[in-house]
Write a protein that holds these residues in place. Structure first.
Motif, mmCIF file in Angstrom:
data_model
loop_
_atom_site.group_PDB
_atom_site.id
_atom_site.type_symbol
_atom_site.label_atom_id
_atom_site.label_comp_id
_atom_site.label_asym_id
_atom_site.label_seq_id
_atom_site.Cartn_x
_atom_site.Cartn_y
_atom_site.Cartn_z
ATOM 1 N N ARG A 224 -7.577 3.937 1.597
ATOM 2 C CA ARG A 224 -6.432 3.796 0.691
ATOM 3 C C ARG A 224 -6.632 2.666 -0.315
ATOM 4 O O ARG A 224 -6.423 2.854 -1.513
ATOM 5 C CB ARG A 224 -5.148 3.559 1.503
ATOM 6 C CG ARG A 224 -3.921 3.360 0.628
ATOM 7 C CD ARG A 224 -2.679 3.108 1.458
ATOM 8 N NE ARG A 224 -2.244 4.313 2.137
ATOM 9 C CZ ARG A 224 -1.489 5.244 1.568
ATOM 10 N NH1 ARG A 224 -1.108 5.114 0.311
ATOM 11 N NH2 ARG A 224 -1.114 6.295 2.262
ATOM 12 N N ASP B 292 -1.877 10.852 4.131
ATOM 13 C CA ASP B 292 -2.043 9.634 4.923
ATOM 14 C C ASP B 292 -2.614 9.992 6.288
ATOM 15 O O ASP B 292 -1.979 9.804 7.328
ATOM 16 C CB ASP B 292 -0.702 8.910 5.050
ATOM 17 C CG ASP B 292 -0.859 7.503 5.592
ATOM 18 O OD1 ASP B 292 -1.967 6.957 5.473
ATOM 19 O OD2 ASP B 292 0.119 6.962 6.140
ATOM 20 N N ASP C 79 2.170 13.085 1.630
ATOM 21 C CA ASP C 79 1.011 12.299 1.209
ATOM 22 C C ASP C 79 -0.114 12.486 2.218
ATOM 23 O O ASP C 79 0.128 12.745 3.401
ATOM 24 C CB ASP C 79 1.404 10.826 1.093
ATOM 25 C CG ASP C 79 0.354 10.013 0.356
ATOM 26 O OD1 ASP C 79 -0.460 10.624 -0.367
ATOM 27 O OD2 ASP C 79 0.341 8.787 0.501
ATOM 28 N N ARG D 275 -6.899 7.165 5.531
ATOM 29 C CA ARG D 275 -6.074 5.961 5.484
ATOM 30 C C ARG D 275 -6.926 4.712 5.275
ATOM 31 O O ARG D 275 -6.524 3.773 4.613
ATOM 32 C CB ARG D 275 -5.257 5.842 6.764
ATOM 33 C CG ARG D 275 -4.174 4.776 6.733
ATOM 34 C CD ARG D 275 -3.386 4.805 8.026
ATOM 35 N NE ARG D 275 -2.760 6.106 8.232
ATOM 36 C CZ ARG D 275 -2.701 6.731 9.408
ATOM 37 N NH1 ARG D 275 -3.228 6.169 10.483
ATOM 38 N NH2 ARG D 275 -2.104 7.909 9.514
ATOM 39 N N LEU E 90 -1.522 8.184 -1.896
ATOM 40 C CA LEU E 90 -2.966 8.311 -1.731
ATOM 41 C C LEU E 90 -3.476 9.618 -2.331
ATOM 42 O O LEU E 90 -4.572 9.671 -2.895
ATOM 43 C CB LEU E 90 -3.316 8.216 -0.244
ATOM 44 C CG LEU E 90 -4.776 8.450 0.127
ATOM 45 C CD1 LEU E 90 -5.676 7.421 -0.545
ATOM 46 C CD2 LEU E 90 -4.949 8.408 1.643
ATOM 47 N N ALA F 280 0.825 -1.202 0.000
ATOM 48 C CA ALA F 280 0.000 0.000 0.000
ATOM 49 C C ALA F 280 0.856 1.246 0.000
ATOM 50 O O ALA F 280 0.495 2.262 -0.551
ATOM 51 C CB ALA F 280 -0.930 -0.011 1.220
#
Length: 399
Positions: free
Chosen positions: A303, A295, A293, A300, A15, A10
């Motif tokens: 994602r 995140d 990012d 999250r 993202l 991942a």
């Protein structure tokens, strides 16, 4: 928007870029399904319309942005061949399926009949009654061999009549190929070593801005050659150069403002919601380019589904409009009155078929044509590990 290679982890994807791409393709699909389709004869309209035209221009800007980080990691010829290997096999497959489906279904929608034999079924003009039956809806266009050849050779923009488009969203395909070809030629000519970035980008913006005037003199050439849309690729590249500190913030701000103004006045009339949406997306791209990012705890959890939708976005683009309209017409004629069920079925059809095109055609064809293996980086299309190394995208759909 070509899907990116399946990530090993991942963390191998950003993202932020995936989310921007998913937002853009969502507005493209919903604009067609709930907005444009309402004006297509035989398709029952929905009680609402989410037709805010900024999705495709956003994706074109994204495509321009990712040209920079991918092209600089490979020689121009290899990069260009990889780009074609990514987009053309899936496009040709979708073209064949959409053409055959239109020939089989649309003739019946119109109340016409096929000529005898396989040639009559696939290529010959259908038999049209002298007098249409009472209550007959306006006919849909039945594509013919000329339409198929124009689309197969990516020359369909040279016919300015949109009635002859097999799929209205595919106007971006030749634009993408021309943009990739232009980028490869300019890179091979080492123009980036001879001309300052801001000079080259402002020149492209000026040519794009003048394209409507040029169209009055040289007809369809500015549109069919991609000059009309060149500012979108240019501002995407400008964001990448700004990220790498090779373009100043004042230059980027001026270019962003120029592109927003062009977008505002290139519709039949300026639409504030479209301009606002496009402005927000440009701002998000700038944040994604230089910032960390996204995140965040809330995002999250999204994602994996966001990365999956981003990865199949090109396949969804290829199949969602014309084939989606055909399904919507079939459901309307079948008397499916529940609008929410029709909407779910059409959207689900686009997502599932787009996924199948991605995993059965796009990715296998790319691996065969480029010699890359699953789980290994292909030429100029490595799975991203840095903000500036996201795979290139190809786009489509209405603005």
């Amino acid at each position: 928007m070509t899907s990116s290679p399946r990530p090993h982890r991942a963390s191998s994807r950003r993202l932020s870029w995936d989310l921007i791409r998913v937002i853009a393709i969502t507005f493209v699909v919903t604009g067609h399904v709930t907005g444009v389709a309402a004006g297509v004869p035989g398709i029952e309209p929905y009680p609402f319309s989410l037709n805010v035209p900024f999705g495709t221009v956003t994706l074109l800007v994204l495509s321009g942005y990712f040209i920079g980080p991918t092209l600089r990691r490979s020689d121009a010829g290899t990069w260009f061949r990889a780009r074609l290997a990514r987009i053309l096999p899936a496009y040709f497959f979708a073209l064949a399926v959409t053409y055959v489906s239109a020939r089989l279904l649309v003739v019946g929608f119109n109340g016409w009949e096929h000529r005898p034999g396989w040639f009559g079924l696939l290529f010959a003009p259908p038999a049209v009654p002298d007098e249409p039956a009472p209550g007959t809806l306006p006919p849909w266009h039945v594509p013919d061999l000329n339409d198929l050849l124009l689309h197969g050779t990516l020359l369909h923009l040279w016919n300015p009549d949109p009635y002859h488009r097999i799929d209205g969203s595919w106007w971006t395909m030749p634009i993408q190929v021309l943009a990739f070809a232009g980028a490869a030629l300019l890179w091979r000519a080492r123009l980036h070593h001879r001309v300052r970035p801001h000079t080259a980008l402002w020149t492209v913006l000026a040519i794009a801005a003048a394209s409507p005037v040029l169209s009055l003199v040289i007809g369809v050439l500015p549109t069919a050659s991609g000059l009309f849309y060149a500012h979108l690729f240019a501002v995407g590249l400008a964001i990448w150069l700004w990220q790498r500190r090779r373009l100043s913030t004042p230059h980027l701000a001026g270019m962003l403002l120029t592109v927003i103004v062009l977008h505002a006045f290139r519709t039949s009339e300026p639409r504030p919601e479209s301009v606002a949406g496009f402005t927000v997306m440009l701002g998000l791209m700038c944040l994604a380019a230089r910032g960390p990012d996204w995140d965040l705890p809330g995002l999250r959890r999204l994602r994996r589904p966001v990365a999956w939708l981003s990865g199949i976005s090109f396949g969804v683009y290829l199949v969602h409009q014309a084939l989606g309209y055909q399904l919507a017409r079939v459901l309307s004629e079948a008397g499916l009155s529940a609008w929410w069920l029709r909407l779910v079925l059409v959207v689900a059809f686009a997502v599932v078929l787009g996924w199948l095109v991605t995993i059965l055609v796009e990715r296998p064809a790319y691996r065969v044509l480029t010699g890359s293996r699953p789980g290994r980086r292909g030429p100029a299309l490595a799975a991203p590990v840095r903000p500036d190394s996201e795979p290139a995208v190809s786009v489509g759909g209405a603005t």
